[in-house]
Design an enzyme around this catalytic site. Structure first.
Site, PDB file in Angstrom:
ATOM      1  N   CYS A   1       0.870  -1.176   0.000  1.00  0.00           N
ATOM      2  CA  CYS A   1       0.000   0.000   0.000  1.00  0.00           C
ATOM      3  C   CYS A   1       0.904   1.223   0.000  1.00  0.00           C
ATOM      4  CB  CYS A   1      -0.925  -0.003   1.212  1.00  0.00           C
ATOM      5  SG  CYS A   1      -2.024   1.429   1.263  1.00  0.00           S
TER       6      CYS A   1
ATOM      7  N   GLU B   1      -3.247   0.810  -6.455  1.00  0.00           N
ATOM      8  CA  GLU B   1      -2.282  -0.238  -6.735  1.00  0.00           C
ATOM      9  C   GLU B   1      -1.976  -0.230  -8.224  1.00  0.00           C
ATOM     10  OE1 GLU B   1       0.430  -1.782  -6.036  1.00  0.00           O
ATOM     11  OE2 GLU B   1      -0.579  -2.447  -4.190  1.00  0.00           O
TER      12      GLU B   1
END
Length: 253
Positions: free
Chosen positions: A2, A111
């Protein structure tokens, strides 16, 4: 992993979900990056007698953990993620995992799917049903040589679930509301007691929306970062199988 996320709920939505009485107003944030301040929720001081609210407090921390034993932060790597499988044993995270587990409110995270050495497709990954998600986090206070203190933190990650694995092999740890109290209770729950909470989130929890590469730049902080786009076509993969020479094939028998 993340490396970027967003937080765009209203103040009241956030305060209600996490039962926070001390939450200050905040602007929506569409592209939060490491080293920037992030909101964390921790266990706090006991409420007044008769209150049925949990003991929680909010705080802003630098996204990028600095363990207390670090001498020179310029020579220390930027630890904005912590692998949940190793956090209880790693020197950088061990103390925080035992004593300072937190929740990191988010509306979703970004992402990137690697499509080649120089090509990638960013995705905005958010809960399918909308709303706020809580990532598992860790907090550590680092003291400067001059005596001032800096609160720092990291987001825990785990293996990606089947939905997100085609994009990346890691994802943030998701803590569900029914598990908030158990996760934050570092007095009665040791790391082994919350290990089951650090597993990939159930299938169909998230949806991945292709977005433009505007999000690649930290300077781009507007809502257009989350707007859907047509995904870039992934390059065709070479499916041709290499024939094994006959003499090498014979060695297999």
């Amino acid at each position: 992993m993340c490396g970027r996320f967003g937080l765009i709920p209203t103040h009241s939505e956030l305060a209600e979900l996490f039962a926070l009485l001390d939450l200050e107003p905040f602007p929506p944030r569409y592209n939060i990056a490491p080293t920037q301040p992030i909101l964390m929720v921790m266990s706090g001081e006991p409420r007044e007698p008769g209150s049925n609210l949990p003991n929680r407090r909010s705080l802003l921390v630098r996204w990028g953990m600095l363990p207390g034993w670090v001498k020179d932060p310029k020579k220390f790597p930027l630890l904005f993620n912590a692998r949940s499988e190793e956090a209880a044993e790693k020197a950088a995270f061990r103390a925080a995992m035992r004593h300072r587990r937190t929740l990191v409110p988010a509306s979703g995270f970004y992402e990137w799917r690697k499509d080649g050495p120089k090509q990638s497709q960013p995705f905005w990954v958010r809960p399918k049903n909308g709303g706020i998600v809580a990532f598992g986090g860790l907090m550590e206070t680092w003291s400067e040589p001059g005596g001032s203190e800096i609160d720092t933190g990291a987001i825990l990650t785990t293996e990606a679930n089947a939905d997100l694995a085609p994009i990346h092999h890691r994802m943030p740890v998701v803590i569900h509301p029914q598990d908030f109290e158990r996760w934050l209770d570092c007095r009665d729950n040791e790391p082994r007691d919350v290990a089951a909470l650090m597993r990939p989130v159930q299938p169909d929890f998230f949806e991945a929306i292709p977005v433009s590469d505007r999000v690649n730049r930290v300077a781009n902080v507007g809502p257009e970062n989350m707007e859907p786009v047509e995904p870039k076509p992934a390059p065709a993969r070479n499916q041709k199988k290499t024939e094994m020479p006959a003499d090498e094939q014979l060695k297999l028998f």
